[in-house]
Design a protein around this motif. Structure first.
Motif, PDB file in Angstrom:
ATOM      1  N   ARG A 176       0.838  -1.193   0.000  1.00 57.64           N
ATOM      2  CA  ARG A 176       0.000   0.000   0.000  1.00 57.64           C
ATOM      3  C   ARG A 176       0.873   1.243   0.000  1.00 57.64           C
ATOM      4  O   ARG A 176       2.004   1.213   0.522  1.00 57.64           O
ATOM      5  CB  ARG A 176      -0.923   0.061   1.214  1.00 57.64           C
ATOM      6  CG  ARG A 176      -0.213   0.224   2.550  1.00 57.64           C
ATOM      7  CD  ARG A 176      -1.046   0.973   3.597  1.00 57.64           C
ATOM      8  NE  ARG A 176      -0.961   2.422   3.418  1.00 57.64           N
ATOM      9  CZ  ARG A 176      -1.837   3.289   3.880  1.00 57.64           C
ATOM     10  NH1 ARG A 176      -2.879   2.878   4.567  1.00 57.64           N
ATOM     11  NH2 ARG A 176      -1.683   4.597   3.673  1.00 57.64           N
TER      12      ARG A 176
ATOM     13  N   GLU B 296      -5.301   4.661  -2.099  1.00 58.46           N
ATOM     14  CA  GLU B 296      -6.627   5.208  -1.769  1.00 58.46           C
ATOM     15  C   GLU B 296      -7.148   6.068  -2.916  1.00 58.46           C
ATOM     16  O   GLU B 296      -6.406   6.892  -3.449  1.00 58.46           O
ATOM     17  CB  GLU B 296      -6.519   6.064  -0.494  1.00 58.46           C
ATOM     18  CG  GLU B 296      -7.787   6.854  -0.202  1.00 58.46           C
ATOM     19  CD  GLU B 296      -7.724   7.667   1.086  1.00 58.46           C
ATOM     20  OE1 GLU B 296      -6.831   7.394   1.927  1.00 58.46           O
ATOM     21  OE2 GLU B 296      -8.547   8.571   1.256  1.00 58.46           O
TER      22      GLU B 296
ATOM     23  N   GLY C 204     -11.061   5.782   1.522  1.00 61.65           N
ATOM     24  CA  GLY C 204     -10.677   6.288   2.838  1.00 61.65           C
ATOM     25  C   GLY C 204     -11.884   6.646   3.692  1.00 61.65           C
ATOM     26  O   GLY C 204     -12.995   6.840   3.191  1.00 61.65           O
TER      27      GLY C 204
ATOM     28  N   ARG D 147     -10.975   0.949  10.765  1.00 59.95           N
ATOM     29  CA  ARG D 147      -9.868   1.799  11.215  1.00 59.95           C
ATOM     30  C   ARG D 147     -10.264   2.660  12.408  1.00 59.95           C
ATOM     31  O   ARG D 147      -9.549   3.585  12.786  1.00 59.95           O
ATOM     32  CB  ARG D 147      -9.305   2.644  10.063  1.00 59.95           C
ATOM     33  CG  ARG D 147     -10.327   3.382   9.243  1.00 59.95           C
ATOM     34  CD  ARG D 147     -10.835   4.661   9.852  1.00 59.95           C
ATOM     35  NE  ARG D 147      -9.920   5.759   9.659  1.00 59.95           N
ATOM     36  CZ  ARG D 147      -9.926   6.869  10.371  1.00 59.95           C
ATOM     37  NH1 ARG D 147     -10.829   7.015  11.350  1.00 59.95           N
ATOM     38  NH2 ARG D 147      -9.083   7.842  10.140  1.00 59.95           N
TER      39      ARG D 147
ATOM     40  N   HIS E  32      -4.050   3.361  11.908  1.00 58.24           N
ATOM     41  CA  HIS E  32      -4.880   4.560  12.066  1.00 58.24           C
ATOM     42  C   HIS E  32      -5.739   4.490  13.318  1.00 58.24           C
ATOM     43  O   HIS E  32      -6.135   5.503  13.870  1.00 58.24           O
ATOM     44  CB  HIS E  32      -5.722   4.796  10.812  1.00 58.24           C
ATOM     45  CG  HIS E  32      -4.879   5.231   9.654  1.00 58.24           C
ATOM     46  ND1 HIS E  32      -4.344   4.336   8.768  1.00 58.24           N
ATOM     47  CD2 HIS E  32      -4.404   6.453   9.287  1.00 58.24           C
ATOM     48  CE1 HIS E  32      -3.599   4.989   7.887  1.00 58.24           C
ATOM     49  NE2 HIS E  32      -3.614   6.275   8.183  1.00 58.24           N
TER      50      HIS E  32
HETATM   51  C1  PEP Z   1      -4.606   5.944   5.068  1.00 60.81           C
HETATM   52  O1  PEP Z   1      -4.869   4.744   4.986  1.00 60.81           O
HETATM   53  O2  PEP Z   1      -3.496   6.418   4.854  1.00 60.81           O
HETATM   54  C2  PEP Z   1      -5.672   6.867   5.505  1.00 60.81           C
HETATM   55  C3  PEP Z   1      -5.680   8.151   5.193  1.00 60.81           C
HETATM   56  O3  PEP Z   1      -6.538   6.252   6.292  1.00 60.81           O
HETATM   57  P1  PEP Z   1      -7.994   6.710   6.845  1.00 60.81           P
HETATM   58  O4  PEP Z   1      -8.851   6.938   5.645  1.00 60.81           O
HETATM   59  O5  PEP Z   1      -8.355   5.504   7.619  1.00 60.81           O
HETATM   60  O6  PEP Z   1      -7.787   7.915   7.707  1.00 60.81           O
END
Ligand code: PEP
Ligand code: MN
Length: 365
Positions: free
Chosen positions: A52, A90, A111, A168, A205
């Motif tokens: 990722r 993302e 995200g 998350r 996260h």
């Molecule tokens: C990420 O995975 O880098 C991220 C921005 O996560 P989230 O959307 O969970 O804040």
């Protein structure tokens, strides 16, 4: 009424393999070609094969590092070519989706800030329609299960059948040690509704600090989730985003290989099945008794409600409730039942009882 999701099993996507956990790892953000290659090399060296990296970064404040943008996509392609890893990033708009498809990304994720926006979800779903790349949908920022399900439905209706979720955690005002509230209850509810939906946790996260990675990953495994998405950077101390929560590939190798304990999600062994079935049958009988007792209790509440109404008495007598709760906590405590649990349980019972009495009060005779 939620849609039934049409899904292709995760083991047929072509890149996640058992045993658990299925791991997605890589930096929060792609920063430079050198950082991407060095991190990927470290991860590939111990068998991570899904990489990722954020290309477009949703940041709270303008002026923070907002990702390198499309110029980072060829770096990911190099990882794909040289380390035979699957690559993902993302996406938050149709334009992002198109750029990813043009650069042969193997998977995308949505995200947390995007999942909660039905307009964006529809736009992304439309852009993905007719493709067959897998999509992982992170939970929305708020613990709103329906919003999360709605996002999954949009993807699925657009024809995305290689679909999964990433938990998350949720934004919170409460003072907790983690960056986000794990809110496992919501994950468990989603899991119960869609047991076949591949489920990843993102302890990076959720915790916001690498010191929480072990406990949160362990919890995800204990809950039987399939996978983990973990942020890893070749030099976390100079990372341009989420520096505190990223860990070096070598430390990730130790976390996964030596620290997390993965128990079997289930077993078909005959003696295990027999014993567990026996215990579950006992629980089923007790649950049935509990339901009958609750019904009896609510029937009495109904009679009390009627009696109070006939005598023109208010429904709530707080002193009575306080002394009842005190007694429950004392007796329950002596039996080894947790105070938090008893409080929550009896508050719910009391609330339902008040609701029933209120209903009676306002029923015309
Ligand atoms: C990420 O995975 O880098 C991220 C921005 O996560 P989230 O959307 O969970 O804040
Ligand atoms: Mn991040």
């Amino acid at each position: 009424m939620a849609d039934k999701l049409e899904l292709i099993p995760v083991t047929e996507w072509g890149f996640f393999t058992l045993p658990r956990p299925m791991v997605i790892a890589g930096p929060c953000s792609a920063e430079s070609e050198r950082q991407i290659m060095e991190t990927a090399e470290g991860l590939a060296s111990f068998g991570i094969h899904v990489f990722r990296a954020g290309i477009w970064k949703p940041r709270t404040h303008p002026g923070c590092f907002e990702g390198v943008g499309a110029k980072g996509l060829p770096w990911l392609q190099r990882v794909q070519r040289e380390f035979k890893m699957k690559i993902c990033t993302e996406v938050a708009s149709a334009k992002h989706v198109r750029e990813c498809l043009d650069h042969g990304l193997d998977m995308v994720w949505i995200g947390a800030r995007t999942t909660g926006n039905p307009f964006l979800m529809q736009e992304i779903a439309d852009a993905l329609s007719g493709t067959d790349i897998p999509v992982l949908v992170k939970n929305p920022m708020s613990p709103d299960l329906d919003l999360w399900i709605g996002a999954l439905e949009r993807m699925n209706r657009a024809g995305v059948r290689k679909l999964g979720v990433i938990h998350r955690g949720f934004s919170t005002w409460q003072d907790i040690p983690y960056r986000n509230d794990p809110g496992w209850r919501v994950a468990i509810e989603l899991r119960a509704l869609y047991p076949e939906l591949p489920f990843f946790a993102d302890p990076s996260h959720m915790g916001g600090d690498r010191k929480y990675l072990l406990e949160l990953s362990q919890r995800a495994m204990d809950l039987g989730l399939e996978g983990l998405m973990i942020e890893s950077h070749c030099q976390p101390e100079v990372a341009l985003s989420d520096a505190k929560q990223q860990l070096r590939p070598d430390d990730l190798r130790i976390l996964l290989g030596e620290q997390i304990v993965v128990r079997d999600a289930d077993s078909q062994a005959a003696d295990y099945r027999e014993n567990i079935n026996h215990l579950r049958a006992d629980i089923d009988v007790i649950d049935e008794n509990l339901l009958n007792l609750l019904k009896e209790r609510m029937d009495i509440s109904r009679r009390i409600g009627q009696y109070k109404k006939d005598h023109n008495i208010a429904i709530l007598q707080l002193t009575r409730w306080d002394s009842l709760l005190d007694e429950v906590l004392q007796k329950g405590g002596r039996s080894g039942l947790g105070e938090e649990f008893l409080r929550a349980l009896f508050n719910d019972i009391h609330e339902e009882s008040v609701r029933i009495q209120n209903e009676i009060l306002w029923t015309k005779e």
